[in-house]
Enzyme design. Structure first.
Site, PDB file in Angstrom:
ATOM      1  CB  SER A 263      -0.770  -0.134   1.198  1.00 26.80           C
ATOM      2  OG  SER A 263      -1.382   1.061   1.445  1.00 26.80           O
ATOM      3  CE  LYS A 312     -11.570  -1.002   1.102  1.00 25.31           C
ATOM      4  NZ  LYS A 312     -11.678  -0.267  -0.294  1.00 25.31           N
ATOM      5  N   GLY A 378     -17.849  -3.810 -12.731  1.00 21.93           N
ATOM      6  CA  GLY A 378     -17.227  -4.626 -11.422  1.00 21.93           C
ATOM      7  C   GLY A 378     -18.459  -4.346 -10.421  1.00 21.93           C
ATOM      8  N   GLY A 380     -17.666  -5.480  -6.877  1.00 23.30           N
ATOM      9  CA  GLY A 380     -16.967  -5.509  -5.750  1.00 23.30           C
ATOM     10  C   GLY A 380     -17.350  -4.300  -4.615  1.00 23.30           C
ATOM     11  CB  THR A 404     -20.354 -12.897 -10.523  1.00 24.31           C
ATOM     12  OG1 THR A 404     -18.803 -13.430 -10.762  1.00 24.31           O
ATOM     13  CG2 THR A 404     -20.875 -13.778  -9.691  1.00 24.31           C
ATOM     14  CE1 TYR A 465      -4.837   2.187  -4.982  1.00 26.95           C
ATOM     15  CE2 TYR A 465      -2.425   2.570  -5.276  1.00 26.95           C
ATOM     16  CZ  TYR A 465      -3.387   2.008  -4.363  1.00 26.95           C
ATOM     17  OH  TYR A 465      -3.323   1.348  -3.276  1.00 26.95           O
ATOM     18  N   GLY A 486      -7.069   6.428 -11.362  1.00 26.33           N
ATOM     19  CA  GLY A 486      -7.333   5.919  -9.980  1.00 26.33           C
ATOM     20  C   GLY A 486      -6.584   6.619  -8.738  1.00 26.33           C
TER      21      GLY A 486
HETATM   22  P1  NAP Z   1     -13.481  -6.710  -5.064  1.00 27.74           P
HETATM   23  O1  NAP Z   1     -14.412  -6.159  -4.024  1.00 27.74           O
HETATM   24  O2  NAP Z   1     -12.568  -7.794  -4.980  1.00 27.74           O
HETATM   25  O3  NAP Z   1     -14.205  -6.707  -6.388  1.00 27.74           O
HETATM   26  C1  NAP Z   1     -13.281  -6.672  -7.629  1.00 27.74           C
HETATM   27  C2  NAP Z   1     -14.232  -6.843  -8.728  1.00 27.74           C
HETATM   28  O4  NAP Z   1     -13.779  -7.007 -10.053  1.00 27.74           O
HETATM   29  C3  NAP Z   1     -15.468  -8.179  -8.742  1.00 27.74           C
HETATM   30  O5  NAP Z   1     -16.683  -7.668  -9.143  1.00 27.74           O
HETATM   31  C4  NAP Z   1     -14.663  -9.099  -9.598  1.00 27.74           C
HETATM   32  O6  NAP Z   1     -15.619  -9.813 -10.093  1.00 27.74           O
HETATM   33  C5  NAP Z   1     -14.021  -8.232 -10.430  1.00 27.74           C
HETATM   34  N1  NAP Z   1     -12.812  -8.691 -11.510  1.00 27.74           N
HETATM   35  C6  NAP Z   1     -11.860  -9.127 -11.023  1.00 27.74           C
HETATM   36  N2  NAP Z   1     -11.275  -9.819 -12.030  1.00 27.74           N
HETATM   37  C7  NAP Z   1     -11.769  -9.476 -12.997  1.00 27.74           C
HETATM   38  C8  NAP Z   1     -11.783 -10.021 -14.341  1.00 27.74           C
HETATM   39  N3  NAP Z   1     -10.482 -10.567 -14.830  1.00 27.74           N
HETATM   40  N4  NAP Z   1     -12.670  -9.757 -15.150  1.00 27.74           N
HETATM   41  C9  NAP Z   1     -13.835  -8.964 -14.912  1.00 27.74           C
HETATM   42  N5  NAP Z   1     -14.144  -8.598 -13.641  1.00 27.74           N
HETATM   43  C10 NAP Z   1     -13.091  -8.987 -12.581  1.00 27.74           C
HETATM   44  O7  NAP Z   1     -12.271  -5.381  -5.187  1.00 27.74           O
HETATM   45  P2  NAP Z   1     -12.771  -3.936  -4.860  1.00 27.74           P
HETATM   46  O8  NAP Z   1     -12.332  -3.681  -3.519  1.00 27.74           O
HETATM   47  O9  NAP Z   1     -13.872  -3.560  -5.288  1.00 27.74           O
HETATM   48  O10 NAP Z   1     -11.760  -3.170  -5.689  1.00 27.74           O
HETATM   49  C11 NAP Z   1     -11.669  -3.123  -7.175  1.00 27.74           C
HETATM   50  C12 NAP Z   1     -10.670  -2.320  -7.687  1.00 27.74           C
HETATM   51  O11 NAP Z   1     -10.637  -1.098  -7.364  1.00 27.74           O
HETATM   52  C13 NAP Z   1      -8.751  -2.755  -7.174  1.00 27.74           C
HETATM   53  O12 NAP Z   1      -8.102  -2.720  -8.445  1.00 27.74           O
HETATM   54  C14 NAP Z   1      -8.681  -1.670  -6.430  1.00 27.74           C
HETATM   55  O13 NAP Z   1      -7.360  -1.565  -5.968  1.00 27.74           O
HETATM   56  C15 NAP Z   1      -9.327  -0.641  -6.910  1.00 27.74           C
HETATM   57  N6  NAP Z   1      -9.503   0.623  -5.779  1.00 27.74           N
HETATM   58  C16 NAP Z   1      -9.171   1.717  -5.770  1.00 27.74           C
HETATM   59  C17 NAP Z   1      -9.321   2.559  -4.991  1.00 27.74           C
HETATM   60  C18 NAP Z   1      -8.613   4.051  -5.163  1.00 27.74           C
HETATM   61  O14 NAP Z   1      -8.554   4.657  -4.127  1.00 27.74           O
HETATM   62  N7  NAP Z   1      -8.240   4.222  -6.243  1.00 27.74           N
HETATM   63  C19 NAP Z   1     -10.220   2.362  -3.737  1.00 27.74           C
HETATM   64  C20 NAP Z   1     -10.458   1.127  -3.699  1.00 27.74           C
HETATM   65  C21 NAP Z   1     -10.607   0.293  -4.768  1.00 27.74           C
HETATM   66  P3  NAP Z   1     -16.320 -11.125  -9.356  1.00 27.74           P
HETATM   67  O15 NAP Z   1     -17.246 -10.658  -8.352  1.00 27.74           O
HETATM   68  O16 NAP Z   1     -16.731 -12.071 -10.747  1.00 27.74           O
HETATM   69  O17 NAP Z   1     -14.934 -11.868  -8.660  1.00 27.74           O
END
Ligand code: NAP
Length: 529
Positions: A263, A312, A378, A380, A404, A465, A486
């Site tokens: 991080s 979270k 996405g 998540g 999904t 990011y 990001g």
């Molecule tokens: P998460 O809860 O694990 O959710 C990830 C999502 O991405 C899920 O919907 C997952 O689908 C989907 N996914 C993963 N690999 C995939 C693929 N190859 N093809 C299609 N869909 C895919 O993670 P999150 O917390 O939401 O974070 C998601 C992203 O946002 C991460 O990269 C994280 O670093 C970024 N983020 C950035 C910030 C920032 O401040 N810039 C803050 C928070 C998060 P399934 O449900 O089908 O597995």
């Protein structure tokens, strides 16, 4: 024999599998700290290390306040080191190291117990004697260790256990405080392992005589090349965590999750706290689960923390107060502890809202037009934060695409959105498209979830990011689309955290500068190459 002066608080441990390598690593370490620990047991023949000691002392500065202070360690394999010889051979090497001018020698309790008291204590005739105890498995209650060690007379007693969870660090730090209070001896106490990093960073503030760091630049080393698991790079321990400047009243913040190692939070929050004169530190609080975490937080005591994957959602059960965004998102990423109460926000929501207001030139009170169409890819936690932000901006035409279907349908229901198959992205037009998946993140930076035909939006926002400009954003930019990185989200949410914890405005320029510097440290890969 006159013993060396008060030691600098941070020593650097060096290894080498040849005398030359040990020498070079020690010379590099001496550029940063006067006290260097030579792990002689890493040499196939540790007696060759005696020549290295002489060379270092002869070539180093001679002024007493500048001369190198070397510690010799030749830990036996049975005690977690690499030396295969007998205890008698180990003591002989340490005696030679002492005679060659080492300021300190370290021997482990297992060897001391197998030897005569005289030969162990004679190691302290010319050098400071460190008597050490290690556990590579756990952190038990440590009072029995104090009794074991104090059967021998030594200048320092070193107690090093392994942290599996945050409460283990509390055990070690509480023991350190009571050991120094009770026995008027100099104690060195901390935990190994990645979960033990807070104990290393806080040890000096709780009275540890000194603490060990790895040579600068060793952070990326394979675990096999570092002297101890979880050992922190000197620059990070001293420059980022400011371990030698923290006090018992320094407020403690950190990042709770698993993993937490890569991080950017520690670099930017510590820099911001230092720049704003806030007496606080931000540490990685690796936590495989949250069992007993509230108790550990009270014992540190923590003033607040960030929360990341996978906690979270499950952190909610530990909270006393949740704000609107947390309730809407069903997740929190920032906790503040005030008068024992745990209050939480979801700064990811601010992290989305702020760059969107800027991109669409909306003042604080303005909202999006009724016709505005946004699609989130996405399903998540980050996608949920995006939907909360879009709802707050009164976006009425919301769409979600996810691999999904059940998760996409759940989101659509919660936020009154429409589920779209990925194939539909080619034919539809949007004002905004947000990637809320990790696709494109370092090290797989060449990956991109969407084809150019699917990038059908005026503004493309990638939540990834690292790197700051992903393949998705590069493609969108080439197509003439406006892009949001990001990194803008990350910085906006971190600034909100800083403000929430400290009540002060965040030094956003500095935070950006530090984040860019940290991102530049990641080796280029794939599309960046
Ligand atoms: P998460 O809860 O694990 O959710 C990830 C999502 O991405 C899920 O919907 C997952 O689908 C989907 N996914 C993963 N690999 C995939 C693929 N190859 N093809 C299609 N869909 C895919 O993670 P999150 O917390 O939401 O974070 C998601 C992203 O946002 C991460 O990269 C994280 O670093 C970024 N983020 C950035 C910030 C920032 O401040 N810039 C803050 C928070 C998060 P399934 O449900 O089908 O597995």
């Amino acid at each position: 024999m006159v013993k060396p002066p008060v030691l600098p608080p941070i020593c650097i441990t060096v290894t080498g599998t040849t005398p030359n390598e040990l020498l070079q690593n020690a010379q590099r370490a001496l550029e940063h700290s006067r006290v260097v620990v030579l792990r002689l047991d890493w040499l196939p023949d540790p007696s060759q290390g005696i020549r290295v000691i002489r060379q270092l002392l002869e070539s180093g500065p001679k002024r007493p306040d500048r001369a190198p202070l070397l510690q010799a360690t030749c830990r036996r394999q049975q005690s977690g080191g690499r030396f295969r010889g007998t205890v008698a051979e180990q003591i002989k090497i340490l005696q030679e190291a002492s005679a060659a001018g080492c300021a300190l020698v370290d021997i482990e309790i297992e060897s001391a117990e197998k030897s005569s008291r005289e030969s162990v204590e004679s190691l302290g005739d010319r050098s400071l004697l460190v008597l050490s105890w290690h556990s590579f498995e756990e952190t038990p209650y440590l009072e029995f260790v104090a009794r074991l060690l104090q059967r021998f007379s030594a200048d320092y007693y070193k107690v090093v256990s392994t942290a599996k969870r945050q409460s283990d660090n509390c055990v070690a730090l509480e023991f350190l405080r009571s050991a120094n209070n009770s026995w008027h001896k100099r104690w060195i106490v901390f935990c190994m392992g990645p979960a033990g990093i807070p104990s290393r960073a806080l040890a000096l503030s709780r009275g540890s005589a000194f603490i060990y760091a790895a040579c600068p630049g060793s952070d990326g080393l394979a675990p096999s090349s570092s002297a101890a698991p979880g050992q922190i790079d000197y620059e990070k321990l001293s420059g980022v965590y400011r371990a030698d400047k923290l006090t018992p009243v320094t407020a403690i913040f950190g990042l709770v999750g698993n993993p937490v190692g890569h991080s950017l939070g520690a670099a930017i929050h510590n820099a911001a706290m230092e720049a704003e004169g806030v007496d606080a530190v931000y540490l990685p609080l690796l936590s495989p689960d949250l069992d007993g975490f509230r108790d550990a937080a009270n014992r540190y005591p923590l003033s607040g923390f960030s929360v990341t994957i996978p906690h979270k959602q499950n952190i909610l059960s530990l909270l006393d107060r949740l704000d609107y965004d947390v309730r809407m998102a069903g997740a929190a990423n920032t906790v503040r502890i005030r008068r024992g109460k745990w209050e939480a926000i979801n700064s990811d929501v601010d992290g989305v809202e702020k760059p969107l207001r800027s991109a669409f030139q909306l003042s604080d009170r303005e909202t999006l037009e009724d016709s505005f169409r946004a699609v989130v890819v996405g399903t998540g936690g980050a996608a949920r934060a995006a939907f909360v932000a879009l709802r707050k901006l009164e976006c009425r035409k919301l769409f979600v695409a996810g691999r999904t279907p059940a998760r996409a349908q759940r989101l659509a229901k919660d936020f009154d959105a429409t589920v779209l198959p990925f194939s539909a992205l080619k034919h539809d037009r949007f004002d905004l498209m947000i990637n809320a998946t990790p696709v494109g993140m370092w090290p797989k930076t060449e990956e991109c979830l969407l084809t150019p035909e699917q990038i059908n939006a005026h503004v493309v926002f990638d939540m990834v990011y690292n790197p700051a400009e992903t393949t998705l954003l590069k493609t969108a930019r080439k197509m003439g689309r406006k892009v949001i990185s990001g990194l803008d989200m990350f910085l906006a949410q971190a600034a909100r955290q800083f403000e929430y914890w400290t009540g002060l405005g965040a030094p956003t320029q500095l935070m950006r500068k530090v984040a860019l510097r940290e991102l530049a440290r990641f080796p280029k890969s794939g599309a960046d190459g």
